[in-house]
Design a protein around this motif. Sequence first.
Motif, PDB file in Angstrom:
ATOM      1  N   SER A  49      26.976  35.821  42.901  1.00 30.77           N
ATOM      2  CA  SER A  49      28.247  35.862  42.204  1.00 30.77           C
ATOM      3  C   SER A  49      29.375  36.080  43.208  1.00 30.77           C
ATOM      4  N   VAL A  50      30.430  35.307  43.089  1.00 29.60           N
ATOM      5  CA  VAL A  50      31.560  35.450  44.004  1.00 29.60           C
ATOM      6  C   VAL A  50      32.564  36.462  43.471  1.00 29.60           C
ATOM      7  N   VAL A  51      32.297  37.031  42.305  1.00 29.82           N
ATOM      8  CA  VAL A  51      33.183  38.040  41.722  1.00 29.82           C
ATOM      9  C   VAL A  51      32.383  39.314  41.499  1.00 29.82           C
ATOM     10  N   GLY A  52      32.900  40.426  41.992  1.00 29.63           N
ATOM     11  CA  GLY A  52      32.212  41.698  41.828  1.00 29.63           C
ATOM     12  C   GLY A  52      31.574  42.156  43.121  1.00 29.63           C
ATOM     13  N   GLY A  53      31.171  43.402  43.132  1.00 34.73           N
ATOM     14  CA  GLY A  53      30.545  43.955  44.322  1.00 34.73           C
ATOM     15  C   GLY A  53      30.343  45.457  44.169  1.00 34.73           C
ATOM     16  N   ALA A  54      29.718  46.030  45.154  1.00 32.80           N
ATOM     17  CA  ALA A  54      29.413  47.464  45.108  1.00 32.80           C
ATOM     18  C   ALA A  54      30.685  48.294  45.260  1.00 32.80           C
ATOM     19  N   PHE A  55      30.698  49.448  44.614  1.00 32.51           N
ATOM     20  CA  PHE A  55      31.809  50.384  44.784  1.00 32.51           C
ATOM     21  C   PHE A  55      31.295  51.811  44.599  1.00 32.51           C
ATOM     22  N   ARG A  56      32.039  52.723  45.165  1.00 36.91           N
ATOM     23  CA  ARG A  56      31.737  54.152  45.051  1.00 36.91           C
ATOM     24  C   ARG A  56      33.074  54.872  44.909  1.00 36.91           C
ATOM     25  N   LEU A  57      33.408  55.310  43.693  1.00 36.07           N
ATOM     26  CA  LEU A  57      34.738  55.826  43.403  1.00 36.07           C
ATOM     27  C   LEU A  57      34.659  57.141  42.636  1.00 36.07           C
ATOM     28  N   GLU A  58      35.757  57.884  42.663  1.00 33.99           N
ATOM     29  CA  GLU A  58      35.833  59.168  41.967  1.00 33.99           C
ATOM     30  C   GLU A  58      36.077  58.936  40.479  1.00 33.99           C
ATOM     31  N   SER A  59      35.327  59.647  39.663  1.00 33.04           N
ATOM     32  CA  SER A  59      35.370  59.457  38.216  1.00 33.04           C
ATOM     33  C   SER A  59      36.325  60.443  37.540  1.00 33.04           C
ATOM     34  N   SER A  60      36.986  59.966  36.488  1.00 37.87           N
ATOM     35  CA  SER A  60      37.849  60.855  35.707  1.00 37.87           C
ATOM     36  C   SER A  60      37.039  61.909  34.963  1.00 37.87           C
ATOM     37  N   LYS A  61      35.740  61.717  34.889  1.00 38.14           N
ATOM     38  CA  LYS A  61      34.862  62.676  34.216  1.00 38.14           C
ATOM     39  C   LYS A  61      34.194  63.631  35.200  1.00 38.14           C
ATOM     40  N   TYR A 154      36.520  41.905  43.419  1.00 34.14           N
ATOM     41  CA  TYR A 154      36.678  41.375  42.063  1.00 34.14           C
ATOM     42  C   TYR A 154      37.758  40.298  41.981  1.00 34.14           C
ATOM     43  N   ARG A 155      38.319  39.924  43.115  1.00 29.15           N
ATOM     44  CA  ARG A 155      39.376  38.907  43.151  1.00 29.15           C
ATOM     45  C   ARG A 155      40.529  39.300  42.232  1.00 29.15           C
ATOM     46  N   ALA A 156      40.819  40.585  42.176  1.00 27.12           N
ATOM     47  CA  ALA A 156      41.888  41.107  41.324  1.00 27.12           C
ATOM     48  C   ALA A 156      43.162  41.231  42.163  1.00 27.12           C
ATOM     49  N   GLU A 157      44.021  40.258  42.065  1.00 23.71           N
ATOM     50  CA  GLU A 157      45.240  40.253  42.868  1.00 23.71           C
ATOM     51  C   GLU A 157      46.185  41.373  42.422  1.00 23.71           C
ATOM     52  N   VAL A 158      46.765  42.044  43.394  1.00 21.34           N
ATOM     53  CA  VAL A 158      47.703  43.137  43.140  1.00 21.34           C
ATOM     54  C   VAL A 158      48.950  42.897  43.982  1.00 21.34           C
ATOM     55  N   LYS A 159      50.114  42.994  43.342  1.00 20.66           N
ATOM     56  CA  LYS A 159      51.381  42.771  44.042  1.00 20.66           C
ATOM     57  C   LYS A 159      52.306  43.953  43.808  1.00 20.66           C
ATOM     58  N   VAL A 176      39.540  41.636  31.582  1.00 20.33           N
ATOM     59  CA  VAL A 176      38.449  42.586  31.395  1.00 20.33           C
ATOM     60  C   VAL A 176      37.174  41.861  31.810  1.00 20.33           C
ATOM     61  N   TYR A 177      36.560  42.323  32.892  1.00 20.33           N
ATOM     62  CA  TYR A 177      35.395  41.659  33.480  1.00 20.33           C
ATOM     63  C   TYR A 177      34.121  42.097  32.762  1.00 20.33           C
ATOM     64  N   MET A 178      33.296  41.146  32.355  1.00 20.21           N
ATOM     65  CA  MET A 178      31.969  41.447  31.823  1.00 20.21           C
ATOM     66  C   MET A 178      30.948  41.291  32.951  1.00 20.21           C
ATOM     67  N   MET A 179      30.251  42.376  33.249  1.00 20.47           N
ATOM     68  CA  MET A 179      29.257  42.387  34.319  1.00 20.47           C
ATOM     69  C   MET A 179      27.869  42.577  33.712  1.00 20.47           C
ATOM     70  N   ASP A 180      26.896  41.815  34.196  1.00 20.34           N
ATOM     71  CA  ASP A 180      25.553  41.907  33.638  1.00 20.34           C
ATOM     72  C   ASP A 180      24.780  43.063  34.247  1.00 20.34           C
ATOM     73  N   ARG A 181      23.523  43.200  33.845  1.00 21.89           N
ATOM     74  CA  ARG A 181      22.715  44.349  34.263  1.00 21.89           C
ATOM     75  C   ARG A 181      22.391  44.333  35.760  1.00 21.89           C
ATOM     76  N   ASP A 182      22.657  43.205  36.437  1.00 20.99           N
ATOM     77  CA  ASP A 182      22.450  43.128  37.882  1.00 20.99           C
ATOM     78  C   ASP A 182      23.762  43.232  38.653  1.00 20.99           C
ATOM     79  N   GLY A 183      24.863  43.506  37.934  1.00 22.11           N
ATOM     80  CA  GLY A 183      26.158  43.603  38.592  1.00 22.11           C
ATOM     81  C   GLY A 183      26.803  42.269  38.851  1.00 22.11           C
ATOM     82  N   GLY A 184      26.320  41.220  38.201  1.00 21.48           N
ATOM     83  CA  GLY A 184      26.892  39.885  38.367  1.00 21.48           C
ATOM     84  C   GLY A 184      27.953  39.604  37.314  1.00 21.48           C
ATOM     85  N   PHE A 185      28.968  38.874  37.705  1.00 21.17           N
ATOM     86  CA  PHE A 185      30.066  38.547  36.801  1.00 21.17           C
ATOM     87  C   PHE A 185      29.618  37.495  35.788  1.00 21.17           C
ATOM     88  N   VAL A 186      29.800  37.809  34.503  1.00 24.24           N
ATOM     89  CA  VAL A 186      29.424  36.901  33.418  1.00 24.24           C
ATOM     90  C   VAL A 186      30.612  36.074  32.964  1.00 24.24           C
TER      91      VAL A 186
END
Length: 212
Positions: A49-61, A154-159, A176-186
């Motif tokens: 998949s050319v959209v999506g990837g691994a991330f490690r971020l701080e959670s609001s929870k 995620y190819r999410a352009e920000v300006k 709103v990106y739908m990602m499958d159980r393998d982390g691939g963009f649907v």
Amino acid sequence: MPTEPADGPHRGPQRGGGLILALFALGLAAIIGTTVVFLPWGPKPPPISVVGGAFRLESSKGGVLDSRDLKGQPYLVFFGFTQCPNVCPTTLADLGNLLDRFAREGGDIRAYYITVDPERDTPEIMRDYMASFSERITGLTGSPQAIAQVTQAYRAEVKRVPLPDGGFTLEHALMVYMMDRDGGFVGPLSLDAGHDLALKQLHRLVSGGRDS
């Protein structure tokens, strides 16, 4: 006067057919040759998949969310920022209502709201902001470098857009990106088309792409 050979009446069609077969063979050989040139040698690599990837971020929870922990379960991703005046809070409220309805139908899926404004959206601000929306949506933030990495993945352009008062706002992807159980963009969730269609998409997503 020239005469036609004894087998003349039968040779015309044979010659024509032979010519057609020869031309067909040459064309087929050209196609095969061209195909071989463009096909890679060896086993075909798996689709990536050319959209999506691994991330490690701080959670609001609280704590840190690693995308590797989401392996085996589909999820949704949406980008925005807490100072977004209209679109972000409207989308978050609408998405929360959709997820609540999906849960009443027996579905279970989580959504992750990733800030594109990490300098202002600290974990504490994200926690307070997300308290206004569904518990099924988790806010995520991180360092500017970590956010830049995930928006690029995620190819999410920000300006960044300057404001007259010296501040700034941000233009960003609204999908709103739908990602499958393998982390691939649907594909994108069709939230604007109404909840009936979006619910069908979610049921299909959690069933692994099969009609529910």
